[in-house]
Scaffold this motif. Structure first.
Motif, short mmCIF file in Angstrom:
data_model
loop_
_atom_site.label_atom_id
_atom_site.label_comp_id
_atom_site.label_asym_id
_atom_site.label_seq_id
_atom_site.Cartn_x
_atom_site.Cartn_y
_atom_site.Cartn_z
N LEU A 142 53.58 43.91 31.61
CA LEU A 142 52.27 43.26 31.62
C LEU A 142 51.84 42.90 33.04
CD1 LEU A 142 52.63 40.97 28.47
CD2 LEU A 142 51.27 43.07 28.68
N GLU A 143 52.78 42.43 33.85
CA GLU A 143 52.43 42.10 35.24
C GLU A 143 51.95 43.34 35.99
OE1 GLU A 143 55.60 40.11 37.29
OE2 GLU A 143 55.33 38.24 36.16
N GLN A 144 52.67 44.46 35.80
CA GLN A 144 52.26 45.70 36.47
C GLN A 144 50.86 46.11 36.05
OE1 GLN A 144 54.26 47.22 38.74
NE2 GLN A 144 55.73 45.59 38.35
N ARG A 145 50.62 46.07 34.72
CA ARG A 145 49.34 46.55 34.20
C ARG A 145 48.19 45.65 34.65
NH1 ARG A 145 52.25 50.03 34.46
NH2 ARG A 145 53.60 50.72 32.78
N LEU A 146 48.43 44.34 34.65
CA LEU A 146 47.37 43.42 35.07
C LEU A 146 47.07 43.62 36.55
CD1 LEU A 146 45.40 41.15 34.47
CD2 LEU A 146 47.23 39.51 34.91
N SER A 147 48.12 43.83 37.33
CA SER A 147 47.94 44.04 38.76
C SER A 147 47.10 45.30 39.01
CB SER A 147 49.31 44.17 39.43
OG SER A 147 49.18 44.24 40.82
N GLU A 148 47.45 46.39 38.31
CA GLU A 148 46.71 47.64 38.47
C GLU A 148 45.26 47.45 38.04
OE1 GLU A 148 50.71 50.06 37.22
OE2 GLU A 148 49.00 50.10 35.87
N TYR A 149 45.09 46.74 36.94
CA TYR A 149 43.76 46.52 36.40
C TYR A 149 42.89 45.73 37.38
CZ TYR A 149 40.17 44.40 33.41
OH TYR A 149 38.99 43.96 32.88
N LEU A 150 43.46 44.65 37.94
CA LEU A 150 42.68 43.83 38.87
C LEU A 150 42.29 44.62 40.11
CD1 LEU A 150 44.32 40.29 38.72
CD2 LEU A 150 41.99 40.91 38.09
N GLN A 151 43.23 45.43 40.60
CA GLN A 151 42.93 46.21 41.80
C GLN A 151 41.80 47.19 41.54
OE1 GLN A 151 47.12 46.96 42.77
NE2 GLN A 151 46.46 46.98 44.90
N GLN A 152 41.86 47.77 40.35
CA GLN A 152 40.85 48.75 39.98
C GLN A 152 39.48 48.08 39.78
OE1 GLN A 152 42.23 50.83 36.43
NE2 GLN A 152 40.10 50.98 35.82
N GLU A 153 39.49 46.87 39.26
CA GLU A 153 38.23 46.19 38.93
C GLU A 153 37.76 45.26 40.04
OE1 GLU A 153 36.64 45.93 35.42
OE2 GLU A 153 37.49 47.93 35.64
N TRP A 154 38.55 45.16 41.11
CA TRP A 154 38.29 44.08 42.05
C TRP A 154 36.90 44.13 42.67
CZ3 TRP A 154 40.09 39.58 42.05
CH2 TRP A 154 39.82 38.71 43.10
N LYS A 155 36.43 45.33 42.97
CA LYS A 155 35.11 45.47 43.58
C LYS A 155 34.06 44.84 42.68
CE LYS A 155 33.83 49.12 46.73
NZ LYS A 155 33.91 50.57 46.87
N GLU A 156 34.14 45.21 41.41
CA GLU A 156 33.16 44.71 40.45
C GLU A 156 33.30 43.20 40.27
OE1 GLU A 156 31.95 45.10 35.90
OE2 GLU A 156 33.33 46.65 36.60
N ILE A 157 34.55 42.74 40.22
CA ILE A 157 34.78 41.30 40.06
C ILE A 157 34.19 40.54 41.24
CG2 ILE A 157 36.56 39.51 40.02
CD1 ILE A 157 38.28 41.40 38.36
#
Ligand SMILES: [Zn+2]
Ligand SMILES: [Zn+2]
Length: 588
Positions: A142-157
């Motif tokens: 879960l930590e890996q997936r959340l980290s990947e997700y945040l990096q991918q979405e960070w611009k939008e966030i």
């Protein structure tokens, strides 16, 4: 510059003024951004809380840590059991922002140790610390997936946060923190009401004071304050990072059986438990880095299931063929002369695995070791690969095996008291099965028997992938598909075929056992074999006029319900699936 802490039970805020950062007029341009971020954080936290999630803040001058989470009772019992999770506990996600310690200042990553996912018994997150939490089977994934997700979405966030902050800045311009504080003290009103009074009077303190002296207008403001909760700003144009994280983690837990827990590749076959794909590297990380399961817990919680799993793998090892999947386990072993050597099992010598397992102490002895806290140590003293091999055996099983200790839960009419509930279908497949059951004429029961060692593969690869291939010990003589028998004797004949006396010598069920599963099958297609449509072949259908078996080609028509373990001498003559008394809750 205010730090905001939120108590989890009440809707109010406690504010700590950090003297060092407040200059004479209380409005420090350099820290305006941080101030606005705090308002943003406050808003995000409020919204998360209003949706029933847990939230807490742990902030100081070095880091701003936000905790969010939810109770595990959000998920179905089946899923929790499969993942080894406790419905009384909660998932806690910690996001850390440092340098500067401002919410949203940069994307938290696992690499920087700015993301933590744990489970906890606490529900009050306002005082939560890492010491209140413990890891669980899926934390790493879960930590890996959340980290990947945040990096991918960070611009939008970030963009979303910028937009929200613009709006907040507008709002704050109309109501400076200093004036709000003043009004709160003088008029004993809430922060929201003080802010509204200032907004209505363009931040003129005198006008706002007049407003609040007017009891009628004050009441109106209080009413307005209640209605216009801060999160409304968010829903217009913003992005709530906390909410996005929570949704990501929630979705990942729901989907955990669909993807490899290491590399995230989708599994070709979806079974009930989360596990790794067949890549050696994933397998290696899973067994050697301690990902996935806690073997000690599993042995204590499900001793009979662990016993059976060891027996099946022993059987597969000694069967001399089709030992799939093969345990990819590695250990470093120090020779008497002091040099360290890497050892692992050799695919070309499958019997070695069984020979190591024969040295494994019985389950009750292992429970003893667990109580003394020395399971790993003692097993590694027996053989350096043994502990990791057990982890692999239990951790790669993808079905739910539950031993029935209560006789009222067992199937009546089968010649064994050793019965397990065997479930391999994930919830959505189970729903599809129920749908088929309604559309066609209900279901019937039949047995599937297979050699002890074959069950090692079936529990990991599924019935379909195993059946109807050259792997099936008696061959698929009547064509491909899952073979079923309506009488117990035929099933046991296949269960015993070629694999007698090759189980685990320390098993509570004995070294020589046979297994057959009771399956529920949708009554699909015409009853008369002359008109067989091919998905479900009945005995002596037009495709195989001499076959005494049911043969199912359409996998969706079959679900496993029970697994029966027989001592070798029992023959089960005269047991017919249709005569069995199956407890009502079995198919729920
Ligand atoms: Zn993988
Ligand atoms: Zn047919």
């Amino acid at each position: 510059f205010f730090f905001v802490a939120m108590s989890s039970d009440e809707e109010d805020y406690v504010e700590y003024e950090d003297e060092e950062y407040v200059d004479s007029d209380g409005e420090h341009p350099q820290h305006e951004a941080a101030d606005i971020s705090n308002v943003l954080l406050e808003d995000d936290m409020l919204e998360v809380k209003s949706r029933g999630y847990f939230v807490g803040l742990d902030s100081n001058r070095i880091e701003c840590s936000v905790w969010v989470g939810f109770p595990l009772s959000f998920f179905t019992k089946d899923l929790l059991f499969a993942c080894g999770l406790d419905h009384a506990k909660s998932v806690a996600v910690k996001l850390v922002f440092t340098d500067p310690p401002v919410y949203g200042s940069r994307c938290p990553t696992v690499k920087d140790k700015h993301i933590f996912i744990r489970q906890t018994t606490k529900r009050d997150f306002s005082t939560l610390g890492l010491s209140d939490c413990e890891p669980f089977g899926l934390w790493w994934t879960l930590e890996q997936r959340l980290s990947e997700y945040l990096q991918q979405e960070w611009k939008e966030i970030s963009l979303g946060q910028q937009r929200t902050m613009e709006r907040l800045r507008e709002r704050e311009k109309l109501a400076s923190s200093k004036n709000i504080k003043h009004l709160m003290e003088i008029h004993a009103v809430s922060r929201e009401v003080a802010k509204l009074a200032l907004v209505h009077s363009n931040n003129h303190l005198d006008c706002a004071t007049d407003l609040l002296f007017d009891e009628k207008k004050k009441l109106e403001l209080q009413k307005e304050g209640k209605n216009s909760a801060a999160p409304q700003v968010r829903s217009v144009d913003g992005i709530n990072m906390l909410l996005k994280c929570l949704h990501c983690v929630q979705k990942r837990i729901e989907d955990c059986t669909r993807f490899c827990i290491v590399c995230d590749k989708p599994h070709p076959l979806q079974l009930l438990k989360p596990t790794v794909c067949s890549e050696d590297l994933c397998n290696f990380q899973f067994t050697n880095m301690g990902l996935g399961i806690n073997i000690e817990n599993e042995i204590v919680k499900s001793p009979q299931a662990c016993d059976l799993l060891i027996s099946m793998t022993t059987g597969a090892s000694f069967s001399g063929r089709h030992f799939e999947p093969f345990p990819t386990v590695e250990a470093v072993f120090t020779t008497p002369s002091g040099e360290s050597r890497k050892i692992s099992f050799d695919r070309n010598k499958p019997r070695e695995v069984g020979e190591v397992l024969q040295k494994c102490p019985s389950i009750s002895k292992m429970i003893d070791m667990i109580k003394r806290g020395c399971l790993r140590e003692e097993l590694e003293a027996v053989h350096p690969l043994l502990y990791k091999l057990l982890r692999w055996i239990v951790g790669t099983n993808r079905c739910h095996l539950h031993y029935l200790t209560d006789s009222s839960m067992r199937v009546e009419g089968v010649h064994t008291e050793h019965q397990f509930i065997l479930r391999s279908t994930p919830p959505e497949k189970e729903r599809a099965f129920k749908q088929l059951k309604q559309e066609h004429r209900g279901t019937f029961y039949a047995f599937h028997g297979s050699g002890l060692g074959n069950w090692h593969s079936i529990l990991r690869l599924g019935l379909k992938n195993f059946s109807g291939t050259e792997k099936q010990s008696h061959g698929a003589v009547y064509g491909p598909g899952i073979y079923m028998a309506v009488d117990g004797a035929t099933a046991l004949f296949y269960a015993g075929y070629g694999h007698v006396g090759t189980g685990w010598q320390h098993s509570q069920f004995g070294a020589s056992v046979k297994c057959s599963a009771l399956c529920e099958i949708v009554n699909y297609g015409p009853e008369d074999g002359k008109h067989c449509t091919g998905q479900l072949h009945r005995p002596k259908c037009k495709h195989s006029t001499s076959s005494p078996h049911y043969r199912v080609e359409m996998e969706e028509l079959v679900v496993t319900r029970y697994l029966f373990i027989y001592a070798n001498k029992i023959n089960n003559t005269g047991v017919l699936a249709k005569d069995l008394k199956i407890p009502k809750n079995a198919t729920v």
